[in-house]
Design a protein around this motif. Structure first.
Motif, PDB file in Angstrom:
ATOM      1  N   GLN A   1      13.099   5.379  -1.130  1.00 26.55           N
ATOM      2  CA  GLN A   1      11.724   5.452  -0.647  1.00 26.55           C
ATOM      3  C   GLN A   1      11.150   6.859  -0.717  1.00 26.55           C
ATOM      4  OE1 GLN A   1      11.272   3.677   3.203  1.00 26.55           O
ATOM      5  NE2 GLN A   1      11.496   1.611   2.419  1.00 26.55           N
TER       6      GLN A   1
ATOM      7  N   VAL B   1       9.596   9.492  -3.331  1.00 31.48           N
ATOM      8  CA  VAL B   1       9.124   9.777  -4.677  1.00 31.48           C
ATOM      9  C   VAL B   1       9.190  11.271  -4.948  1.00 31.48           C
ATOM     10  CG1 VAL B   1       7.147   9.620  -6.245  1.00 31.48           C
ATOM     11  CG2 VAL B   1       7.637   7.753  -4.644  1.00 31.48           C
TER      12      VAL B   1
ATOM     13  N   LYS C   1       4.098  11.029  -9.432  1.00 31.13           N
ATOM     14  CA  LYS C   1       3.822   9.649  -9.825  1.00 31.13           C
ATOM     15  C   LYS C   1       4.134   8.708  -8.667  1.00 31.13           C
ATOM     16  CE  LYS C   1       4.446  10.493 -14.746  1.00 31.13           C
ATOM     17  NZ  LYS C   1       5.149  10.132 -15.989  1.00 31.13           N
ATOM     18  N   THR C   2       3.085   8.257  -8.021  1.00 31.53           N
ATOM     19  CA  THR C   2       3.212   7.406  -6.847  1.00 31.53           C
ATOM     20  C   THR C   2       2.804   5.972  -7.175  1.00 31.53           C
ATOM     21  OG1 THR C   2       0.976   8.056  -6.182  1.00 31.53           O
ATOM     22  CG2 THR C   2       2.816   9.278  -5.222  1.00 31.53           C
ATOM     23  N   PRO C   3       3.325   4.989  -6.445  1.00 33.60           N
ATOM     24  CA  PRO C   3       2.914   3.591  -6.648  1.00 33.60           C
ATOM     25  C   PRO C   3       1.502   3.352  -6.127  1.00 33.60           C
ATOM     26  CG  PRO C   3       4.431   3.773  -4.797  1.00 33.60           C
ATOM     27  CD  PRO C   3       4.390   5.126  -5.428  1.00 33.60           C
ATOM     28  N   ASP C   4       0.993   2.140  -6.323  1.00 34.51           N
ATOM     29  CA  ASP C   4      -0.374   1.824  -5.896  1.00 34.51           C
ATOM     30  C   ASP C   4      -0.554   2.018  -4.395  1.00 34.51           C
ATOM     31  OD1 ASP C   4      -1.173   1.239  -8.450  1.00 34.51           O
ATOM     32  OD2 ASP C   4      -0.805  -0.910  -8.272  1.00 34.51           O
ATOM     33  N   ARG C   5       0.466   1.689  -3.642  1.00 33.44           N
ATOM     34  CA  ARG C   5       0.444   1.957  -2.201  1.00 33.44           C
ATOM     35  C   ARG C   5       1.415   3.098  -1.924  1.00 33.44           C
ATOM     36  NH1 ARG C   5       0.885  -4.139   0.374  1.00 33.44           N
ATOM     37  NH2 ARG C   5      -1.314  -4.738   0.156  1.00 33.44           N
ATOM     38  N   CYS C   6       0.924   4.172  -1.385  1.00 29.26           N
ATOM     39  CA  CYS C   6       1.789   5.330  -1.175  1.00 29.26           C
ATOM     40  C   CYS C   6       1.405   6.078   0.095  1.00 29.26           C
ATOM     41  CB  CYS C   6       1.731   6.279  -2.374  1.00 29.26           C
ATOM     42  SG  CYS C   6       0.110   7.023  -2.650  1.00 29.26           S
TER      43      CYS C   6
ATOM     44  N   ASP D   1      -4.049   3.028  -0.557  1.00 30.78           N
ATOM     45  CA  ASP D   1      -3.933   1.784  -1.313  1.00 30.78           C
ATOM     46  C   ASP D   1      -4.963   1.854  -2.439  1.00 30.78           C
ATOM     47  OD1 ASP D   1      -4.095  -0.836  -2.331  1.00 30.78           O
ATOM     48  OD2 ASP D   1      -3.451  -1.694  -0.416  1.00 30.78           O
ATOM     49  N   ARG D   2      -4.495   2.114  -3.651  1.00 32.18           N
ATOM     50  CA  ARG D   2      -5.408   2.299  -4.777  1.00 32.18           C
ATOM     51  C   ARG D   2      -6.241   1.050  -5.042  1.00 32.18           C
ATOM     52  NH1 ARG D   2      -3.231   6.253  -9.057  1.00 32.18           N
ATOM     53  NH2 ARG D   2      -1.361   7.187  -8.157  1.00 32.18           N
TER      54      ARG D   2
ATOM     55  N   ASN E   1      -2.317  10.977 -10.967  1.00 29.99           N
ATOM     56  CA  ASN E   1      -1.257  11.197  -9.979  1.00 29.99           C
ATOM     57  C   ASN E   1      -1.141  12.658  -9.537  1.00 29.99           C
ATOM     58  OD1 ASN E   1       0.186   8.507  -9.731  1.00 29.99           O
ATOM     59  ND2 ASN E   1       0.226   8.776 -11.950  1.00 29.99           N
TER      60      ASN E   1
ATOM     61  N   PRO F   1       6.675   5.407  -1.168  1.00 34.31           N
ATOM     62  CA  PRO F   1       5.965   4.121  -1.183  1.00 34.31           C
ATOM     63  C   PRO F   1       5.512   3.734   0.229  1.00 34.31           C
ATOM     64  CG  PRO F   1       8.027   3.976  -2.407  1.00 34.31           C
ATOM     65  CD  PRO F   1       8.060   5.269  -1.659  1.00 34.31           C
TER      66      PRO F   1
END
Length: 466
Positions: free
Chosen positions: A149, A151, A190-195, A274-275, A304, A325
């Motif tokens: 968890q 990044v 580089k993060t996920p859509d929810r980070c 939340d993208r 990012n 995340p």
């Protein structure tokens, strides 16, 4: 015959170019290619450089340095050195369920797996130095991160950041990015859509500062696409900039009045993003300050990049940057005032990932599980379910500064201060009052800094007075 330091007049001509951040696509081309052996270059106080590899320390305490153009290693006096850059050698990726970040009273940060905890010591199991048994009085904070968890955790190496503006506008010192004048500094994460993105921010007197989120370009403070949080003392507003095909624009998403930014000189920022839904929530010191909603989150091509932007005459420090995340559920505001019932309980205070708190006497850690005995029951807590362990109980002390201390920066993030006693091609040996004698893997370090208590040398490294 008296030994002397070999001075090479043409060092500047043959040495590697100085590494400075500034180009997005600039890699570490000046450093040797990754190999089984460790190599790099030395930087002297006069800014000369010489490439090669360390061979050891001689009987007079000089560093033995080997280079391809030399017939034999030369002795280099540590008193003339600013730093040693290192690259190459094998590194081990930990395959554990958690990573513990231990902050020491001198500003050092150690990483590893929590192996033991008692009233006297905190023990971390590390790949680069084996078990490190740290004196509890020299540890100030312990944070647990789940391995899958995290990044990004830093700042670790200054070369991974890009400066927009004068190159001496920012520096990395004592684990903090410090601004010296008005300019931006950025890094791609580089993060996920929810980070979740969080960091500590410190300033003096009055706060004037910007942070850009999800930027599409790191080399400018005015990217085409980003969310721009502007802080002016206690007043903040969030602006969205975007380009969508032939159209684009800029608009204020929302604003907030945050008392902590006027009443304090250091806080922890936490963003929950939340993208897809367009949600950006800001927490300050665990308190929900504002939740913003972008009405059209699909407009724009976001990236990012994370930027920190300072203004002239308003210096800031940024540290303990984390990106991870996020599952999409906003946390409750943390309890800022002590619970009277907690004050009556004795033992170690452990805050769990879900926000719960456990207070009790800690026992052994076995197979990644900590035994805890509370006044009510005995329980076993997986270490990766913990968030923080309070180490504020008792007295603090800082290790005594010793001549010959060096500051080692770890490739995976963090730093260690110790007295350098011995070198080999693969290891280095040192001593610290914090953890005693340790043999480290040389490949774990990206940089060693010398003469770290010399104010003139620290200024050359971009050190700050606050």
């Amino acid at each position: 015959m008296k030994k002397f330091l070999l001075l090479i007049p043409f060092l500047s001509a043959i040495a590697l170019g100085q590494q400075k951040p500034g180009k997005e696509d600039a890699g570490n081309s000046d450093l040797p290619v990754e190999s089984d052996s460790v190599a790099g270059f030395l930087t002297f106080a006069n800014e000369d450089k010489i490439s090669g590899s360390p061979e050891g320390i001689d009987e007079d305490g000089n560093l033995r340095w080997n280079a391809g153009f030399l017939h034999q290693p030369i002795p280099v006096k540590p008193s003339s050195l600013l730093e040693m850059r290192l690259e190459g050698g094998a590194s081990l990726q930990d395959a554990n369920d958690h990573q513990a970040l231990l902050l020491l009273t001198n500003g050092d940060t150690l990483r590893g797996q929590l192996d033991a905890l008692d009233d006297e010591h905190v023990t971390l199991q590390t790949w680069y130095g084996g078990p490190l048994k740290i004196r509890r009085t020299m540890a100030s904070d312990l944070e647990i991160q789940r391995a899958n968890q995290t990044v990004y955790s830093g700042p670790e190496d200054f070369d991974s950041w890009i400066i927009e503006g004068e190159k001496d506008a920012w520096s990395l010192n004592a684990g903090s990015l410090s601004s010296n004048k008005g300019a931006g500094i950025a890094r791609e994460i580089k993060t996920p859509d929810r980070c979740r993105i969080q960091f500590d921010l410190a300033w003096r007197n009055s706060l004037r500062f910007r942070v850009l989120l999800l930027s599409d370009k790191g080399s400018t403070t005015q990217p085409d696409n980003c969310y721009d949080l502007v802080c002016q003392r206690r007043f903040v507003y969030l602006r969205k900039r975007w380009i969508d095909g032939a159209s684009g624009g800029s608009k204020i998403v929302g604003q907030a009045n945050i008392p902590e930014l006027a009443e304090k000189e250091s806080v922890r920022f936490e963003f929950y993003i939340d993208r897809k839904e367009g949600t950006i929530a800001l927490y300050i010191d665990g308190r929900q300050a504002q939740v913003w909603s972008d009405e059209n989150p699909k407009a724009g091509s976001f990236g990012n990049w994370l930027h920190f932007i300072s203004e002239d005459f308003y210096k800031v420090k940024v540290s303990r940057i984390r990106a991870s995340p996020w599952k999409g559920e906003l946390p409750d505001t943390v309890q800022l005032e002590a619970d009277p019932e907690e004050d009556e309980l004795e033992g170690q205070k452990i805050r769990l990932q879900n926000g719960d708190t456990v207070i009790g006497n800690v026992g052994l850690i076995k197979d990644g599980v900590l035994a805890v005995e509370t006044p009510f029951c005995k329980m076993n807590i997986p270490v990766d379910r913990m968030r923080t362990i309070d180490l504020t109980e008792g007295d603090y002390e800082e290790p005594i500064r010793k001549k010959g201390d060096v500051r080692g920066w770890l490739r995976e993030g963090g730093r260690i201060t110790f007295r350098l006693d011995a070198f080999s091609k693969d290891t280095l040996t040192g001593y610290s009052q914090t953890f005693g004698n340790v043999e480290f893997k040389l490949s774990a370090f990206s940089r060693l800094e010398f003469n770290i208590y010399n104010e003139e040398f620290e200024a050359l490294r971009g050190g700050s007075n606050w």
